[in-house]
Design a protein around this motif. Sequence first.
Motif, PDB file in Angstrom:
ATOM      1  N   LEU A  43     -20.971  19.701   8.965  1.00  0.00           N
ATOM      2  CA  LEU A  43     -20.242  18.560   8.428  1.00  0.00           C
ATOM      3  C   LEU A  43     -19.715  18.900   7.042  1.00  0.00           C
ATOM      4  CD1 LEU A  43     -21.132  14.842   8.617  1.00  0.00           C
ATOM      5  CD2 LEU A  43     -20.906  15.835   6.342  1.00  0.00           C
ATOM      6  N   THR A  69     -15.151  20.178  13.063  1.00  0.00           N
ATOM      7  CA  THR A  69     -16.269  19.808  12.198  1.00  0.00           C
ATOM      8  C   THR A  69     -16.056  18.402  11.628  1.00  0.00           C
ATOM      9  OG1 THR A  69     -16.550  22.118  11.538  1.00  0.00           O
ATOM     10  CG2 THR A  69     -17.586  20.457  10.137  1.00  0.00           C
ATOM     11  N   PRO A  70     -17.047  17.513  11.729  1.00  0.00           N
ATOM     12  CA  PRO A  70     -16.887  16.170  11.157  1.00  0.00           C
ATOM     13  C   PRO A  70     -16.612  16.239   9.656  1.00  0.00           C
ATOM     14  CG  PRO A  70     -18.808  16.244  12.585  1.00  0.00           C
ATOM     15  CD  PRO A  70     -18.349  17.662  12.423  1.00  0.00           C
ATOM     16  N   ILE A  72     -16.198  13.738   6.179  1.00  0.00           N
ATOM     17  CA  ILE A  72     -16.271  12.452   5.483  1.00  0.00           C
ATOM     18  C   ILE A  72     -15.507  12.616   4.178  1.00  0.00           C
ATOM     19  CG2 ILE A  72     -17.761  10.733   4.399  1.00  0.00           C
ATOM     20  CD1 ILE A  72     -20.000  11.640   6.283  1.00  0.00           C
ATOM     21  N   ASP A  92     -13.326  11.757   9.866  1.00  0.00           N
ATOM     22  CA  ASP A  92     -14.184  10.977  10.746  1.00  0.00           C
ATOM     23  C   ASP A  92     -14.727   9.719  10.065  1.00  0.00           C
ATOM     24  OD1 ASP A  92     -14.749  12.907  13.235  1.00  0.00           O
ATOM     25  OD2 ASP A  92     -14.612  14.097  11.400  1.00  0.00           O
ATOM     26  N   ASP A  93     -14.763   9.742   8.740  1.00  0.00           N
ATOM     27  CA  ASP A  93     -15.309   8.609   7.995  1.00  0.00           C
ATOM     28  C   ASP A  93     -14.862   8.750   6.547  1.00  0.00           C
ATOM     29  OD1 ASP A  93     -16.722   6.299   7.407  1.00  0.00           O
ATOM     30  OD2 ASP A  93     -18.599   7.007   8.279  1.00  0.00           O
ATOM     31  N   ARG A 107     -24.140   7.689   6.518  1.00  0.00           N
ATOM     32  CA  ARG A 107     -22.910   8.127   7.197  1.00  0.00           C
ATOM     33  C   ARG A 107     -23.031   9.579   7.673  1.00  0.00           C
ATOM     34  NH1 ARG A 107     -18.607   4.492   6.308  1.00  0.00           N
ATOM     35  NH2 ARG A 107     -19.151   2.857   4.810  1.00  0.00           N
ATOM     36  N   VAL A 108     -23.675  10.407   6.872  1.00  0.00           N
ATOM     37  CA  VAL A 108     -23.897  11.803   7.281  1.00  0.00           C
ATOM     38  C   VAL A 108     -24.765  11.835   8.532  1.00  0.00           C
ATOM     39  CG1 VAL A 108     -25.069  13.950   6.643  1.00  0.00           C
ATOM     40  CG2 VAL A 108     -23.564  12.808   4.988  1.00  0.00           C
ATOM     41  N   ARG A 111     -22.830  10.778  11.674  1.00  0.00           N
ATOM     42  CA  ARG A 111     -21.868  11.766  12.185  1.00  0.00           C
ATOM     43  C   ARG A 111     -22.574  12.949  12.841  1.00  0.00           C
ATOM     44  NH1 ARG A 111     -17.931   8.801  13.333  1.00  0.00           N
ATOM     45  NH2 ARG A 111     -17.770   7.215  11.697  1.00  0.00           N
ATOM     46  N   LEU A 112     -23.799  13.236  12.428  1.00  0.00           N
ATOM     47  CA  LEU A 112     -24.521  14.380  12.977  1.00  0.00           C
ATOM     48  C   LEU A 112     -25.422  14.001  14.145  1.00  0.00           C
ATOM     49  CD1 LEU A 112     -25.564  16.239   9.701  1.00  0.00           C
ATOM     50  CD2 LEU A 112     -23.709  16.821  11.265  1.00  0.00           C
TER      51      LEU A 112
END
Length: 214
Positions: A43, A69-70, A72, A92-93, A107-108, A111-112
């Motif tokens: 991420l 890869t996400p 943020i 993604d965010d 949030r991390v 997403r994971l």
Amino acid sequence: MAEDEERIAAFVKKGLTANGFATTVVGDGPTAVDFLLTGGFDLMVLDIGLPGRDGFSVLRAVREAKVTTPVIILTARDSVHDTVAGLEGGADDYMTKPFRFEELLARVRLRLRADRAPEVTVLRGGDLSLDLRTRRAQVGARTVELTAREFVLLELFLRHPGQVLSREQILSHVWGYDFDPGSNIVDVYVRALRRKLGAEHITTVRGMGYAFAR
């Protein structure tokens, strides 16, 4: 993490590391692109205002290269345009500055979650449990309502049972990087938790800080 403001980068890295994440920090756009293209990261937390190449350009480059890869993004609080542009560009965010660490951490983890083991939803310590979904604590058969700050503080203690946490560590985690180091707010909230949960759950380590009694 791609962030050129050292104070914020250090704050986030310290918090993520304490929560079990291996964290790398870069301070400019070109390096952020290079790191993401390696595919070796789960991420990226990406600041929009990077030198050399802004966050939008970084995001565009990696998405054009089919890197999934996400990401943020971090934006200014009043920049709705940046938020929309970032999400439309493949983010993604997003998080708005200033932010509290627990918000970013949530949030991390979100997403994971798909790539990791199921997230723990109840933390336990002795006769005390904390439901991360309902944000309620249980002491034996008694349910305890918590304020938002009390919840984050108790979660911090339960994730580090027996570990002495300094007032500075607690301030940084619960109140964010704009905390006042001279404030006694930690002591006030610890007293509030003790009243609600029982004084025996949180011990004072003189000259060092507080610890959750396992």
